[in-house]
Design a protein around this motif. Structure first.
Motif, PDB file in Angstrom:
ATOM      1  N   ARG A 333      27.699  53.884  70.784  1.00 31.62           N
ATOM      2  CA  ARG A 333      26.672  53.388  69.857  1.00 31.62           C
ATOM      3  C   ARG A 333      26.586  54.235  68.579  1.00 31.62           C
ATOM      4  O   ARG A 333      26.643  53.699  67.466  1.00 31.62           O
ATOM      5  CB  ARG A 333      25.340  53.399  70.598  1.00 31.62           C
ATOM      6  N   PHE A 334      26.489  55.551  68.768  1.00 32.49           N
ATOM      7  CA  PHE A 334      26.231  56.405  67.597  1.00 32.49           C
ATOM      8  C   PHE A 334      27.502  56.818  66.857  1.00 32.49           C
ATOM      9  O   PHE A 334      27.438  57.338  65.751  1.00 32.49           O
ATOM     10  CB  PHE A 334      25.441  57.651  68.011  1.00 32.49           C
ATOM     11  N   LEU A 335      28.651  56.635  67.506  1.00 37.12           N
ATOM     12  CA  LEU A 335      29.907  56.995  66.840  1.00 37.12           C
ATOM     13  C   LEU A 335      30.824  55.770  66.740  1.00 37.12           C
ATOM     14  O   LEU A 335      32.043  55.881  66.809  1.00 37.12           O
ATOM     15  CB  LEU A 335      30.609  58.122  67.624  1.00 37.12           C
ATOM     16  N   ASP A 336      30.218  54.628  66.569  1.00 34.84           N
ATOM     17  CA  ASP A 336      30.965  53.377  66.474  1.00 34.84           C
ATOM     18  C   ASP A 336      31.699  53.320  65.119  1.00 34.84           C
ATOM     19  O   ASP A 336      31.072  53.144  64.069  1.00 34.84           O
ATOM     20  CB  ASP A 336      29.945  52.225  66.618  1.00 34.84           C
ATOM     21  N   TRP A 342      33.026  57.032  58.855  1.00 33.40           N
ATOM     22  CA  TRP A 342      33.249  58.492  58.968  1.00 33.40           C
ATOM     23  C   TRP A 342      33.634  58.894  60.391  1.00 33.40           C
ATOM     24  O   TRP A 342      34.199  59.955  60.624  1.00 33.40           O
ATOM     25  CB  TRP A 342      32.020  59.296  58.512  1.00 33.40           C
ATOM     26  N   ALA A 343      33.329  58.010  61.370  1.00 34.21           N
ATOM     27  CA  ALA A 343      33.573  58.378  62.776  1.00 34.21           C
ATOM     28  C   ALA A 343      34.964  57.963  63.264  1.00 34.21           C
ATOM     29  O   ALA A 343      35.297  58.134  64.427  1.00 34.21           O
ATOM     30  CB  ALA A 343      32.496  57.738  63.661  1.00 34.21           C
ATOM     31  N   LYS A 344      35.811  57.454  62.319  1.00 36.02           N
ATOM     32  CA  LYS A 344      37.080  56.842  62.777  1.00 36.02           C
ATOM     33  C   LYS A 344      38.026  57.837  63.465  1.00 36.02           C
ATOM     34  O   LYS A 344      38.857  57.433  64.266  1.00 36.02           O
ATOM     35  CB  LYS A 344      37.770  56.123  61.613  1.00 36.02           C
ATOM     36  N   ASP A 345      37.910  59.109  63.137  1.00 37.07           N
ATOM     37  CA  ASP A 345      38.841  60.082  63.746  1.00 37.07           C
ATOM     38  C   ASP A 345      38.219  60.844  64.913  1.00 37.07           C
ATOM     39  O   ASP A 345      38.712  61.900  65.306  1.00 37.07           O
ATOM     40  CB  ASP A 345      39.331  61.070  62.682  1.00 37.07           C
ATOM     41  N   ILE A 346      37.132  60.331  65.449  1.00 38.22           N
ATOM     42  CA  ILE A 346      36.507  60.989  66.607  1.00 38.22           C
ATOM     43  C   ILE A 346      36.888  60.200  67.866  1.00 38.22           C
ATOM     44  O   ILE A 346      36.831  58.974  67.865  1.00 38.22           O
ATOM     45  CB  ILE A 346      34.961  61.018  66.464  1.00 38.22           C
ATOM     46  N   SER A 347      37.294  60.906  68.908  1.00 40.34           N
ATOM     47  CA  SER A 347      37.628  60.202  70.167  1.00 40.34           C
ATOM     48  C   SER A 347      37.191  61.042  71.353  1.00 40.34           C
ATOM     49  O   SER A 347      36.861  62.229  71.198  1.00 40.34           O
ATOM     50  CB  SER A 347      39.134  59.932  70.239  1.00 40.34           C
ATOM     51  N   TRP A 348      37.166  60.425  72.513  1.00 41.57           N
ATOM     52  CA  TRP A 348      36.738  61.134  73.719  1.00 41.57           C
ATOM     53  C   TRP A 348      37.412  60.539  74.947  1.00 41.57           C
ATOM     54  O   TRP A 348      37.888  59.397  74.916  1.00 41.57           O
ATOM     55  CB  TRP A 348      35.209  61.092  73.866  1.00 41.57           C
ATOM     56  N   ILE A 359      35.436  65.912  73.416  1.00 47.80           N
ATOM     57  CA  ILE A 359      35.344  65.092  72.200  1.00 47.80           C
ATOM     58  C   ILE A 359      36.307  65.688  71.171  1.00 47.80           C
ATOM     59  O   ILE A 359      36.247  66.898  70.899  1.00 47.80           O
ATOM     60  CB  ILE A 359      33.916  65.131  71.577  1.00 47.80           C
ATOM     61  N   LYS A 360      37.170  64.845  70.593  1.00 48.52           N
ATOM     62  CA  LYS A 360      38.085  65.316  69.535  1.00 48.52           C
ATOM     63  C   LYS A 360      37.455  64.995  68.182  1.00 48.52           C
ATOM     64  O   LYS A 360      36.977  63.866  67.975  1.00 48.52           O
ATOM     65  CB  LYS A 360      39.432  64.614  69.646  1.00 48.52           C
ATOM     66  N   TYR A 419      25.050  65.462  63.211  1.00 45.65           N
ATOM     67  CA  TYR A 419      25.756  66.710  62.888  1.00 45.65           C
ATOM     68  C   TYR A 419      27.207  66.410  62.508  1.00 45.65           C
ATOM     69  O   TYR A 419      27.728  66.916  61.510  1.00 45.65           O
ATOM     70  CB  TYR A 419      25.685  67.669  64.087  1.00 45.65           C
ATOM     71  N   LEU A 420      27.882  65.549  63.298  1.00 42.22           N
ATOM     72  CA  LEU A 420      29.296  65.255  63.035  1.00 42.22           C
ATOM     73  C   LEU A 420      29.453  64.575  61.676  1.00 42.22           C
ATOM     74  O   LEU A 420      30.350  64.916  60.904  1.00 42.22           O
ATOM     75  CB  LEU A 420      29.870  64.365  64.149  1.00 42.22           C
ATOM     76  N   GLU A 421      28.574  63.647  61.384  1.00 41.12           N
ATOM     77  CA  GLU A 421      28.664  62.942  60.100  1.00 41.12           C
ATOM     78  C   GLU A 421      28.578  63.940  58.949  1.00 41.12           C
ATOM     79  O   GLU A 421      29.393  63.933  58.029  1.00 41.12           O
ATOM     80  CB  GLU A 421      27.544  61.895  59.976  1.00 41.12           C
ATOM     81  N   ASN A 422      27.612  64.835  59.051  1.00 37.53           N
ATOM     82  CA  ASN A 422      27.430  65.831  58.000  1.00 37.53           C
ATOM     83  C   ASN A 422      28.641  66.747  57.881  1.00 37.53           C
ATOM     84  O   ASN A 422      29.140  67.006  56.792  1.00 37.53           O
ATOM     85  CB  ASN A 422      26.154  66.637  58.300  1.00 37.53           C
TER      86      ASN A 422
END
Ligand SMILES: Cc1ncc(COP(=O)(O)O)c(C=O)c1O
Length: 428
Positions: A333-336, A342-348, A359-360, A419-422
């Motif tokens: 939900r929060f990293l969709d 901005w969340a496109k390079d985050i994975s888990w 979490i990468k 935090y990640l977005e920032n």
């Protein structure tokens, strides 16, 4: 002067995280792999103690006072509840062990120390560990001067080709790999599980290159869908595995109890000796014996539950699954990435059991980042680099979801996303 090796352990990971938590008490901690206190049931402590006393009094035809006096005394280095624990191992874990091959230790931490100090010659032998791994083994080896070499893990556990290469490299340098330490079930810190084919291959390599596998099982029963891969110990036909079973996560850490299973024979000064006897000798000079009162309580828990912890853990596992599900749905939900570019390079990963998730992230996670997140977003996490012996983990974080409530997980992930977005914006 103090032990100069102490400075080699680098970051005091636990100390740092504890300090952060104390400094920001309102921060939600997704850093700690503590079990959830709601399930401790410490109020039943006396019931279990008395169950054990009654059982021993009946079996040994002694009065309760004599049994209790014995519990107040020094006791066997190998332990006093070996039969009960052996019955548990067979019933719940499919591990057949002679009670005399068991040591009841002061947690896994003591078992690690005993195994390393009994088996390894500092001058000739090397311990191989998964990288990243639980710092209990790496930091112990470093401060006591036992050579330790990292081999990377992936989503299938220890990289076995690299392991083989490392063994051969060490041999060329006149060193012998004596121990390979693995957390095969829901590894700390990655949350991954080693598939059965890799377990069988690791056992094969242990035979081929003559090393012991030190299998640390602290999380194996926390499988969310009930499917369990057999432990290396249960699959071991060549007596290659020394098994460490912590009860800190299944029951509670303050019991400080684990079982070490070592059914091997070793040749010592031309004489065949049981490894567990040698280990008991080592233990005698570390903790003398494991507190009998704690063993009696655990013995009582096993007796009352007919030597199985499955029922005892049923609710805990359901609760952990609920937490994992909440975590994954909050991350979705929060990293969709569809909604938040901005969340496109985050994975888990999606762990099938245990306490941890990886979490990468697309920026370097330092100690300073932990402080920023705690201070500004009221959330504490652990940088994955804390668990690496070699280089690595700079772009990963570990979240532990065992200790927080389901509601805190959703708030915690919302904070993590802010935090990640920032951080992603700052780092771009
Ligand atoms: C892999 C692993 N082994 C052992 C332990 C701790 O074991 P004990 O409390 O029995 O010393 C932990 C705790 O975090 C762990 O993650």
């Amino acid at each position: 002067m103090v032990n100069p090796l102490l400075k080699n352990i680098g970051e005091d990971v636990m100390g740092f995280l504890n300090e952060i938590q104390l400094k920001y008490p309102t921060a939600i901690s997704l850093a700690s792999g503590r079990p959830d206190e709601h399930y401790f049931g410490l109020q039943d402590f006396p019931v279990y103690f008395n169950t054990y006393v009654d059982a021993v009094a009946a079996a040994e035809k002694k009065d309760r006072q004599t049994v209790m006096n014995n519990l107040g005394q020094y006791n066997r280095a190998k332990g006093i509840i070996n039969e009960q624990v052996a019955a548990y191992l067979e019933k719940d874990e499919g591990i057949k062990a002679n009670p005399e091959d068991l040591l009841i230790t002061v947690g896994t931490q003591e078992a690690l120390a005993i195994a390393v100090m009994t088996l390894c010659d500092k001058e000739k032998d090397v311990i191989i560990v998964e990288d990243p791994t639980y710092v209990g083994i790496t930091h112990f080896s470093i401060i006591t001067g036992y050579p330790v070499t990292p081999v990377q893990v992936n989503e299938r556990g220890l990289c076995l080709n690299t392991l083989e290469q490392k063994i051969l490299q060490h041999r060329q340098q006149g060193k012998n790999v004596k121990i390979v330490y693995v957390i095969s079930d829901y590894q700390n810190p990655t949350g991954n599980i080693m598939p059965v084919e890799n377990r069988l291959r690791l056992l094969e390599l242990a035979g081929k290159y003559d090393f012991f596998i030190l299998e640390d099982n602290a999380y194996g029963e926390f499988s969310y869908d009930g499917t369990n891969v057999l432990s290396l110990k249960a699959l071991d036909t060549g007596k290659r595995v020394i098994y460490l079973r912590s009860f800190s996560k299944t029951l509670y850490p303050s019991l400080r109890l684990a079982a070490l299973v070592a059914g091997q024979q070793v040749v010592e000064e031309g004489k065949v000796t049981s490894l567990s006897d040698l280990m008991a000798k080592t233990k005698g000079y570390i903790t003398v014996n494991t507190p009998s009162i704690n063993q009696a309580v655990f013995g009582g828990i096993l007796i009352k539950n007919n030597y199985s912890l499955k029922q005892v853990n049923r609710e805990k596992i359901a609760n952990l699954k609920e937490k994992r599900d909440q975590l994954i749905s909050s991350l979705n939900r929060f990293l969709d990435a569809g909604k938040f570019p901005w969340a496109k390079d985050i994975s888990w990963n999606i762990p099938g059991g245990g306490f941890f998730i990886t979490i990468k992230v697309p920026f370097k996670v330092t100690k300073a980042e932990v402080i920023t997140c705690a201070e500004q977003y009221h959330l504490v996490f652990t940088p994955m680099s804390f668990f690496y012996l070699g280089e690595g983990g700079d772009y990963e974080i570990r979240l532990a979801f065992s200790h927080v409530s389901v509601a805190q997980i959703s708030t915690g992930i919302e904070r993590l996303a802010m935090y990640l977005e920032n951080s992603i914006r700052i780092n771009n």
